[in-house]
Design a protein around this motif. Structure first.
Motif: not given
Length: 212
Positions: A4-7, A36-55, A207-212
């Motif tokens: 799934e996405r977190t994997d 998908v982005a949360r485990p990436v941010a955790n691994a890189l040890d940086v903040p997670l935010d968003i960038v939004a767009a619409s078709k 910020d407390e969301q884990s990658s598990s």
């Protein structure tokens, strides 16, 4: 194949580590990009935010993207498809304004009372759950570029080889765990690929969301 996405995010984080990718911030594309982005941010040890767009959908088929626009108004248009469909300029401008407002509202919804992140001079990794046509991603890349990011890496678990190659000119690097030659749809590479609700996606910004 991803469970799934977190994997998928965990596997993507491993590839970014192998490629020695460094970042100051990770931006997930709502909604499916956030798990998908949360485990990436955790691994890189940086903040997670968003960038939004619409078709920007075609006049006769709203699901057919003739472009996309980000929350800051940065847009990408598929000029060849627009010419082929003979789409009027008035239609494009009207829908672009509407979808830009939709993207702004989504960004505000996800950030709540938080200010947008400072991107100027920073190394940014943009993450989505897959890359098919790339319309929305292109608008997001333009947003981040116009915000003055020092370096922009687009990272996805799976994507169309053709689109990945095309986007190499829009980002400093495009990284995918898998880019199968017979790509047809992102969901084919996930065992579970259900829709992600806004509430679930926003929870990954905690910020407390884990990658598990």
């Amino acid at each position: 194949m991803f469970q799934e996405r977190t994997d998928a995010g965990g596997q993507l984080a491993d590839v970014l580590d192998q490629d020695d990718v460094e970042a100051d911030i990770v931006l997930g594309i709502p909604r499916g990009g956030l798990p998908v982005a949360r485990p990436v941010a955790n691994a890189l040890d940086v903040p997670l935010d968003i960038v939004a767009a619409s078709k920007i959908g075609a006049p006769s088929n709203s699901e057919l993207a003739i472009g996309a626009v980000a929350s800051d108004g940065s847009s990408w248009l598929n000029d060849d498809l627009i010419e082929q469909l003979n789409v009027p300029d008035e239609y494009i401008e009207r829908v672009r304004e509407r979808e830009a407002e939709n993207a702004r509202q989504k960004a505000d919804q996800y950030r709540s009372d938080r200010d947008p992140p400072e991107l100027a001079g920073n190394r940014v990794v943009i993450v989505d759950d897959g890359l098919a046509t790339g319309a929305t991603v292109r608008a997001c890349l333009r947003h981040v570029d116009e915000a003055g990011a020092e370096r922009v890496v687009l990272a996805v678990p799976v994507g169309s080889p053709d689109v990945i190659e095309e986007l190499q000119t829009d980002a400093d690097n495009v990284i995918a765990v898998e880019s199968p030659p017979h790509f047809s749809a992102v969901g084919e590479f996930y065992e579970q690929f259900g829709q992600v609700s806004d509430e679930e996606a926003m929870a990954y910004l905690d910020d407390e969301q884990s990658s598990s």
